[in-house]
Enzyme design. Structure first.
Site, PDB file in Angstrom:
ATOM      1  N   SER A 119     -10.605   1.707  -0.718  1.00 55.63           N
ATOM      2  CA  SER A 119     -10.826   2.867   0.156  1.00 55.63           C
ATOM      3  C   SER A 119     -11.925   3.659  -0.244  1.00 55.63           C
ATOM      4  O   SER A 119     -12.362   4.407   0.503  1.00 55.63           O
ATOM      5  CB  SER A 119      -9.560   3.790   0.369  1.00 55.63           C
ATOM      6  N   HIS A 140     -13.307  -3.642   3.629  1.00 52.76           N
ATOM      7  CA  HIS A 140     -12.231  -2.552   3.721  1.00 52.76           C
ATOM      8  C   HIS A 140     -11.507  -2.789   5.298  1.00 52.76           C
ATOM      9  O   HIS A 140     -12.119  -2.477   6.359  1.00 52.76           O
ATOM     10  CB  HIS A 140     -13.152  -1.351   3.704  1.00 52.76           C
ATOM     11  N   GLU A 152     -14.615  -2.661   7.475  1.00 51.20           N
ATOM     12  CA  GLU A 152     -16.022  -2.013   6.842  1.00 51.20           C
ATOM     13  C   GLU A 152     -16.508  -3.069   5.902  1.00 51.20           C
ATOM     14  O   GLU A 152     -15.824  -3.431   4.987  1.00 51.20           O
ATOM     15  CB  GLU A 152     -15.769  -0.577   6.300  1.00 51.20           C
ATOM     16  N   ASN A 190     -13.669   6.692   5.798  1.00 48.16           N
ATOM     17  CA  ASN A 190     -12.689   7.627   5.093  1.00 48.16           C
ATOM     18  C   ASN A 190     -13.326   8.932   4.563  1.00 48.16           C
ATOM     19  O   ASN A 190     -12.714   9.916   4.323  1.00 48.16           O
ATOM     20  CB  ASN A 190     -12.215   6.920   3.771  1.00 48.16           C
TER      21      ASN A 190
HETATM   22  P1  NAD Z   1       0.255  -0.217  -2.291  1.00 51.90           P
HETATM   23  O1  NAD Z   1       0.515   0.611  -3.218  1.00 51.90           O
HETATM   24  O2  NAD Z   1       1.175  -0.461  -0.847  1.00 51.90           O
HETATM   25  O3  NAD Z   1       0.100  -1.625  -2.856  1.00 51.90           O
HETATM   26  C1  NAD Z   1      -0.510  -1.956  -4.088  1.00 51.90           C
HETATM   27  C2  NAD Z   1       0.373  -3.268  -4.522  1.00 51.90           C
HETATM   28  O4  NAD Z   1      -0.903  -3.595  -5.951  1.00 51.90           O
HETATM   29  C3  NAD Z   1       1.443  -3.183  -5.231  1.00 51.90           C
HETATM   30  O5  NAD Z   1       2.225  -4.063  -4.722  1.00 51.90           O
HETATM   31  C4  NAD Z   1       1.400  -3.068  -6.667  1.00 51.90           C
HETATM   32  O6  NAD Z   1       2.417  -3.804  -7.519  1.00 51.90           O
HETATM   33  C5  NAD Z   1       0.068  -4.042  -6.843  1.00 51.90           C
HETATM   34  N1  NAD Z   1      -0.601  -4.335  -7.941  1.00 51.90           N
HETATM   35  C6  NAD Z   1      -0.895  -3.054  -8.993  1.00 51.90           C
HETATM   36  N2  NAD Z   1      -1.425  -3.831 -10.268  1.00 51.90           N
HETATM   37  C7  NAD Z   1      -1.649  -5.004  -9.928  1.00 51.90           C
HETATM   38  C8  NAD Z   1      -2.403  -5.986 -10.537  1.00 51.90           C
HETATM   39  N3  NAD Z   1      -2.666  -5.369 -11.945  1.00 51.90           N
HETATM   40  N4  NAD Z   1      -2.233  -7.295 -10.221  1.00 51.90           N
HETATM   41  C9  NAD Z   1      -1.572  -7.693  -8.722  1.00 51.90           C
HETATM   42  N5  NAD Z   1      -1.083  -6.511  -8.045  1.00 51.90           N
HETATM   43  C10 NAD Z   1      -1.247  -5.377  -8.302  1.00 51.90           C
HETATM   44  O7  NAD Z   1      -1.252   0.110  -1.798  1.00 51.90           O
HETATM   45  P2  NAD Z   1      -2.031  -0.213  -0.563  1.00 51.90           P
HETATM   46  O8  NAD Z   1      -1.856   1.006   0.354  1.00 51.90           O
HETATM   47  O9  NAD Z   1      -1.853  -1.637  -0.122  1.00 51.90           O
HETATM   48  O10 NAD Z   1      -3.378  -0.065  -0.891  1.00 51.90           O
HETATM   49  C11 NAD Z   1      -4.297  -1.407  -1.772  1.00 51.90           C
HETATM   50  C12 NAD Z   1      -5.705  -1.046  -1.833  1.00 51.90           C
HETATM   51  O11 NAD Z   1      -6.097  -0.982  -0.211  1.00 51.90           O
HETATM   52  C13 NAD Z   1      -6.038   0.250  -2.249  1.00 51.90           C
HETATM   53  O12 NAD Z   1      -7.237   0.146  -2.901  1.00 51.90           O
HETATM   54  C14 NAD Z   1      -6.253   1.259  -1.231  1.00 51.90           C
HETATM   55  O13 NAD Z   1      -7.435   2.119  -1.316  1.00 51.90           O
HETATM   56  C15 NAD Z   1      -6.663   0.180  -0.211  1.00 51.90           C
HETATM   57  N6  NAD Z   1      -6.596   0.587   1.306  1.00 51.90           N
HETATM   58  C16 NAD Z   1      -5.399   1.295   1.832  1.00 51.90           C
HETATM   59  C17 NAD Z   1      -5.127   1.490   3.119  1.00 51.90           C
HETATM   60  C18 NAD Z   1      -3.851   2.209   3.554  1.00 51.90           C
HETATM   61  O14 NAD Z   1      -3.722   2.699   4.541  1.00 51.90           O
HETATM   62  N7  NAD Z   1      -2.807   2.234   2.550  1.00 51.90           N
HETATM   63  C19 NAD Z   1      -6.277   1.406   4.093  1.00 51.90           C
HETATM   64  C20 NAD Z   1      -7.372   0.884   3.562  1.00 51.90           C
HETATM   65  C21 NAD Z   1      -7.598   0.360   2.162  1.00 51.90           C
END
Ligand code: NAD
Length: 283
Positions: A119, A140, A152, A190
């Site tokens: 993000s 993104h 993005e 963001n």
């Molecule tokens: P989340 O907490 O829902 O999921 C993250 C997952 O990553 C978990 O299942 C965790 O077990 C896994 N993980 C952690 N370490 C790991 C590893 N070493 N190998 C493999 N898997 C691993 O988080 P999310 O909301 O899905 O966010 C994920 C990414 O997407 C982040 O970079 C976040 O900034 C980005 N993002 C999030 C959103 C949102 O709205 N939540 C939107 C756009 C981008």
């Protein structure tokens, strides 16, 4: 046209949504996470999401099971050697992502593209953790992935034109709309969205109005489809905090300091929908 194999690292909110988007579009997908439990939760989420489409007559039961059948899971990164595109969607933490990029660089084919769904973290910095920085790019996606049209596409300093062109073509092939963005903390959306949510949390912390009132005011006053605090619950309070920290550190500007209430709620483990409690309560 050949159909590339897509690898996804992280099966959480975003990872399983990205897996669904590619699987529905006909791409074979390998989704990895650190343990079987998050993978099973991810698959269950995809199943429920596709089932809603079937119930609304927007997808046939056969297409649903074909899409689910395209998603394989793994608790290690090794199976990603088959992938042509790997999208990292693990927890928003710089050290973790640097480590993951170093490892997928070793596992993935030499000509595979390594993308990140971060993000806010610098694509240039993640690319530098690999021996193929020209093949690293930010893709993104937005939450919920199956619904949101935007991706993005963020070029690091090292990203090649060919990598950008491939990422752009793949984004279009899954029916999403790419927008080209320069590498900068928080990119475009963001950079604006997260400070607005942070300001709503300041307002809540100062007792200007209740969470329900703040959300109602922004929905009716700004014509937003969802209030900022409900949106923060959907995004995850930990993700919002991580983005604000990157903006604060990246720009060294106090206007981006995270709201104290946001910090405290993350400390308490109130992360929003995924934990059942954030600014609102979920059953
Ligand atoms: P989340 O907490 O829902 O999921 C993250 C997952 O990553 C978990 O299942 C965790 O077990 C896994 N993980 C952690 N370490 C790991 C590893 N070493 N190998 C493999 N898997 C691993 O988080 P999310 O909301 O899905 O966010 C994920 C990414 O997407 C982040 O970079 C976040 O900034 C980005 N993002 C999030 C959103 C949102 O709205 N939540 C939107 C756009 C981008």
């Amino acid at each position: 046209m050949t159909t590339p194999h897509v690898g996804i690292v992280g099966a959480g909110t975003m990872g399983n949504g990205i897996a669904q988007a590619f699987a529905v579009a006909g791409f074979p997908v390998t989704m990895t996470d650190i343990a079987d439990a998050p993978l099973q939760r991810g698959l269950k989420t995809v199943d429920a999401s596709l089932e809603r489409l079937v119930k609304k007559d927007k997808m046939s039961a056969a297409d649903k099971s074909a899409a689910l059948g395209r998603i394989r899971t793994a608790t290690s990164l090794e199976p990603l050697h088959a992938a042509d595109l790997v999208i990292e969607a693990a927890t928003e933490n710089l050290d973790l992502k640097l480590e993951i990029f170093g490892r997928i660089d070793q596992v993935a084919k030499g000509d595979a593209i390594l993308a990140t769904n971060t993000s806010s973290i610098s694509i240039t910095r993640l690319a530098a953790a690999t021996k193929r920085p020209e093949r690293v790019i930010g893709m993104h996606f937005f939450n919920p992935v199956p619904v949101m049209a935007l991706v993005e596409l963020i070029r690091g300093l090292q990203t090649s034109d060919a990598t950008y062109a491939s990422a752009e073509a793949l984004t279009k092939r899954i029916g999403k709309t790419p927008v080209k963005v320069k590498n900068s903390p928080g990119f475009v959306v963001n950079r604006m969205l997260c400070p607005m949510i942070n300001e709503a949390i300041f307002a809540l912390g100062e007792g200007l109005a209740t969470a329900a009132e703040i959300d109602e005011a922004m929905k009716l006053g700004c014509n937003h489809p969802i209030g900022p605090l409900a949106l923060c619950d959907l995004i995850g309070l930990d993700v919002e905090l991580a983005v604000m920290q990157v903006l604060f550190e990246g720009f060294k500007d106090p206007k981006y300091r995270p709201a104290p209430l946001l910090v405290e709620m993350v400390e308490a483990g109130y992360l929003g929908r995924k934990t059942g409690r954030g600014f609102h309560a979920y059953g």
